[in-house]
Write a protein that holds these residues in place. Structure first.
Motif, mmCIF file in Angstrom:
data_model
loop_
_atom_site.group_PDB
_atom_site.id
_atom_site.type_symbol
_atom_site.label_atom_id
_atom_site.label_comp_id
_atom_site.label_asym_id
_atom_site.label_seq_id
_atom_site.Cartn_x
_atom_site.Cartn_y
_atom_site.Cartn_z
ATOM 1 N N GLN A 59 0.824 -1.208 0.000
ATOM 2 C CA GLN A 59 0.000 0.000 0.000
ATOM 3 C C GLN A 59 0.860 1.260 0.000
ATOM 4 O O GLN A 59 0.543 2.233 -0.693
ATOM 5 C CB GLN A 59 -0.945 -0.008 1.200
ATOM 6 C CG GLN A 59 -2.039 -1.035 1.076
ATOM 7 C CD GLN A 59 -2.903 -1.121 2.329
ATOM 8 O OE1 GLN A 59 -2.799 -0.313 3.228
ATOM 9 N NE2 GLN A 59 -3.769 -2.129 2.368
ATOM 10 N N LEU A 60 1.945 1.250 0.754
ATOM 11 C CA LEU A 60 2.851 2.401 0.758
ATOM 12 C C LEU A 60 3.471 2.600 -0.619
ATOM 13 O O LEU A 60 3.567 3.726 -1.116
ATOM 14 C CB LEU A 60 3.942 2.227 1.813
ATOM 15 C CG LEU A 60 3.492 2.295 3.270
ATOM 16 C CD1 LEU A 60 4.620 1.853 4.196
ATOM 17 C CD2 LEU A 60 3.028 3.686 3.623
ATOM 18 N N ALA A 61 3.887 1.496 -1.229
ATOM 19 C CA ALA A 61 4.514 1.585 -2.555
ATOM 20 C C ALA A 61 3.518 2.079 -3.604
ATOM 21 O O ALA A 61 3.861 2.905 -4.452
ATOM 22 C CB ALA A 61 5.083 0.228 -2.953
ATOM 23 N N GLN A 62 2.278 1.594 -3.536
ATOM 24 C CA GLN A 62 1.276 1.983 -4.517
ATOM 25 C C GLN A 62 0.845 3.434 -4.364
ATOM 26 O O GLN A 62 0.383 4.050 -5.316
ATOM 27 C CB GLN A 62 0.059 1.065 -4.413
ATOM 28 C CG GLN A 62 0.339 -0.336 -4.901
ATOM 29 C CD GLN A 62 -0.797 -1.305 -4.611
ATOM 30 O OE1 GLN A 62 -1.691 -1.026 -3.823
ATOM 31 N NE2 GLN A 62 -0.748 -2.463 -5.249
ATOM 32 N N ALA A 63 1.012 3.982 -3.179
ATOM 33 C CA ALA A 63 0.580 5.359 -2.922
ATOM 34 C C ALA A 63 1.676 6.382 -3.186
ATOM 35 O O ALA A 63 1.492 7.567 -2.927
ATOM 36 C CB ALA A 63 0.106 5.486 -1.472
ATOM 37 N N SER A 64 2.806 5.933 -3.720
ATOM 38 C CA SER A 64 3.911 6.867 -3.907
ATOM 39 C C SER A 64 4.383 6.922 -5.349
ATOM 40 O O SER A 64 4.098 6.047 -6.155
ATOM 41 C CB SER A 64 5.085 6.498 -2.993
ATOM 42 O OG SER A 64 5.609 5.238 -3.336
ATOM 43 N N THR A 65 5.131 7.961 -5.625
ATOM 44 C CA THR A 65 5.765 8.177 -6.918
ATOM 45 C C THR A 65 6.792 7.068 -7.160
ATOM 46 O O THR A 65 7.238 6.422 -6.238
ATOM 47 C CB THR A 65 6.490 9.539 -6.871
ATOM 48 O OG1 THR A 65 5.533 10.536 -6.566
ATOM 49 C CG2 THR A 65 7.186 9.874 -8.169
ATOM 50 N N ARG A 143 9.877 8.900 -0.126
ATOM 51 C CA ARG A 143 9.884 8.822 1.339
ATOM 52 C C ARG A 143 8.843 9.743 1.953
ATOM 53 O O ARG A 143 8.148 9.371 2.898
ATOM 54 C CB ARG A 143 11.276 9.151 1.862
ATOM 55 C CG ARG A 143 12.272 8.058 1.559
ATOM 56 C CD ARG A 143 13.664 8.462 1.963
ATOM 57 N NE ARG A 143 14.602 7.391 1.669
ATOM 58 C CZ ARG A 143 15.839 7.568 1.251
ATOM 59 N NH1 ARG A 143 16.311 8.794 1.102
ATOM 60 N NH2 ARG A 143 16.612 6.543 1.016
ATOM 61 N N GLN A 144 8.714 10.940 1.412
ATOM 62 C CA GLN A 144 7.747 11.893 1.950
ATOM 63 C C GLN A 144 6.322 11.371 1.758
ATOM 64 O O GLN A 144 5.503 11.411 2.678
ATOM 65 C CB GLN A 144 7.901 13.258 1.294
ATOM 66 C CG GLN A 144 6.888 14.280 1.796
ATOM 67 C CD GLN A 144 7.043 15.637 1.127
ATOM 68 O OE1 GLN A 144 7.995 15.888 0.416
ATOM 69 N NE2 GLN A 144 6.088 16.506 1.362
ATOM 70 N N GLU A 145 6.017 10.884 0.563
ATOM 71 C CA GLU A 145 4.670 10.391 0.283
ATOM 72 C C GLU A 145 4.324 9.187 1.161
ATOM 73 O O GLU A 145 3.217 9.096 1.708
ATOM 74 C CB GLU A 145 4.536 10.021 -1.201
ATOM 75 C CG GLU A 145 4.551 11.230 -2.106
ATOM 76 C CD GLU A 145 4.667 10.883 -3.578
ATOM 77 O OE1 GLU A 145 4.468 11.804 -4.392
ATOM 78 O OE2 GLU A 145 4.957 9.711 -3.936
ATOM 79 N N LEU A 149 1.416 9.006 4.204
ATOM 80 C CA LEU A 149 0.371 7.994 4.250
ATOM 81 C C LEU A 149 0.387 7.268 5.589
ATOM 82 O O LEU A 149 -0.647 7.101 6.245
ATOM 83 C CB LEU A 149 0.532 6.987 3.106
ATOM 84 C CG LEU A 149 -0.462 5.819 3.135
ATOM 85 C CD1 LEU A 149 -1.885 6.302 2.881
ATOM 86 C CD2 LEU A 149 -0.069 4.760 2.132
ATOM 87 N N LEU A 150 1.567 6.850 6.016
ATOM 88 C CA LEU A 150 1.681 6.122 7.275
ATOM 89 C C LEU A 150 1.298 7.004 8.459
ATOM 90 O O LEU A 150 0.602 6.557 9.376
ATOM 91 C CB LEU A 150 3.102 5.585 7.438
ATOM 92 C CG LEU A 150 3.315 4.534 8.514
ATOM 93 C CD1 LEU A 150 2.357 3.367 8.364
ATOM 94 C CD2 LEU A 150 4.758 4.054 8.478
ATOM 95 N N ALA A 151 1.703 8.259 8.443
ATOM 96 C CA ALA A 151 1.334 9.182 9.523
ATOM 97 C C ALA A 151 -0.183 9.370 9.574
ATOM 98 O O ALA A 151 -0.772 9.410 10.672
ATOM 99 C CB ALA A 151 2.025 10.525 9.334
ATOM 100 N N GLY A 152 -0.815 9.453 8.423
ATOM 101 C CA GLY A 152 -2.265 9.585 8.385
ATOM 102 C C GLY A 152 -2.969 8.363 8.954
ATOM 103 O O GLY A 152 -3.941 8.477 9.710
ATOM 104 N N ARG A 153 -2.450 7.188 8.610
ATOM 105 C CA ARG A 153 -3.031 5.961 9.154
ATOM 106 C C ARG A 153 -2.819 5.882 10.664
ATOM 107 O O ARG A 153 -3.707 5.491 11.404
ATOM 108 C CB ARG A 153 -2.408 4.744 8.486
ATOM 109 C CG ARG A 153 -2.633 4.655 6.991
ATOM 110 C CD ARG A 153 -3.737 3.675 6.652
ATOM 111 N NE ARG A 153 -3.976 3.631 5.241
ATOM 112 C CZ ARG A 153 -3.537 2.667 4.430
ATOM 113 N NH1 ARG A 153 -2.839 1.667 4.914
ATOM 114 N NH2 ARG A 153 -3.820 2.710 3.148
ATOM 115 N N ALA A 154 -1.629 6.246 11.120
ATOM 116 C CA ALA A 154 -1.335 6.198 12.557
ATOM 117 C C ALA A 154 -2.187 7.203 13.319
ATOM 118 O O ALA A 154 -2.614 6.939 14.446
ATOM 119 C CB ALA A 154 0.149 6.450 12.807
#
Length: 184
Positions: A59-65, A143-145, A149-154
Motif C-alpha cells: 500500500q505504501l509503494a502503490q501510494a507513492s511516486t 519517502r515523503q509520500e 500515508l503512514l502518519a495519516g493511518r497512525a
C-alpha cells in the motif's frame, strides 16, 4: 484525536483474533539473553505478521511516486545514496545479487537520469555509479509520500493503539538485524 469510537464496548485492541485465539504477548525482554524458543511462537501469528508487513508495504509503494521502477531499482538507488559512488560489483554485494543482475537493474536508472556513471578516480579502467540530483529528488519524494500515508493511518488509531505501535518499534527493528540469513 482518534477517528475511532473509544467507548468501553469498542476496545482498542481485540481480545481475540478472527480464529478465536488470544493474541501473543510479547516477551518482556528481547535479545540473545532472553531468547524465545521458536516452537513457542504461534505459526498463525507469524503468518499474520508477514501478511500485514507485506500488505502495508504494498500500500505504501502503490501510494507513492516511482512505481515505474522496481523494488530492486529503488533499493539500488537508496544504497547508492547511503554509500556514495560505488562500483557495480560493490553495489551488487550490498544488495546480495550477482553483478550481471545489478547491471540490468542499474541500466534503466542510468537511462532515466537517476544514476550517473563516473570514472573511478582510483582505477581509470573502472566506473562508479552515483546518485544524480534527480535520483535524490525521487527518493525524497517517495519517502515523503510514504511517510505522509503512514502518519495519516497512525493518526486514525486510538491513543492506546498508537502507544502499542510505538512500543513495538524496537521489536520490529530487532527483526531487521543485518547479516540475517536471506531465506527467500
Amino acid at each position: 484525536m482518534s477517528t475511532r469510537d473509544e467507548t468501553p464496548d469498542a476496545p482498542d485492541l481485540p481480545a481475540e483474533d478472527a480464529a478465536g485465539a488470544s493474541p501473543q504477548q510479547p516477551p518482556e525482554e528481547h535479545g540473545p539473553a532472553a531468547a524465545v524458543d521458536p516452537a513457542l511462537i504461534d505459526p498463525a501469528a507469524v503468518v499474520r505478521l508477514r501478511l500485514v508487513i507485506a500488505r502495508l508495504y504494498r500500500q505504501l509503494a502503490q501510494a507513492s511516486t516511482g512505481q515505474e521502477f522496481t523494488f530492486a531499482q529503488q533499493s539500488a538507488l537508496a544504497r547508492i545514496e547511503q554509500h556514495g559512488p560505488l562500483r557495480l560489483g560493490e553495489l551488487a554485494a550490498l544488495e546480495r545479487v550477482a553483478a550481471p543482475s545489478m547491471t540490468r537493474t542499474v541500466g534503466p536508472l542510468v537511462a532515466a537520469g537517476l544514476v550517473s556513471k563516473v570514472p573511478d578516480p582510483h582505477d581509470g579502467r573502472s566506473t562508479l555509479v552515483e546518485l544524480s540530483p534527480a535520483g535524490a529528488d525521487l527518493l525524497a519524494t517517495i519517502r515523503q509520500e510514504r511517510s505522509e500515508l503512514l502518519a495519516g493511518r497512525a493518526a486514525a488509531l486510538t491513543a492506546h493503539e498508537q502507544a502499542v505501535l510505538l512500543a513495538a518499534l524496537p521489536v520490529l527493528e530487532h527483526l531487521l538485524v543485518d547479516g540475517a540469513p536471506d531465506s527467500r
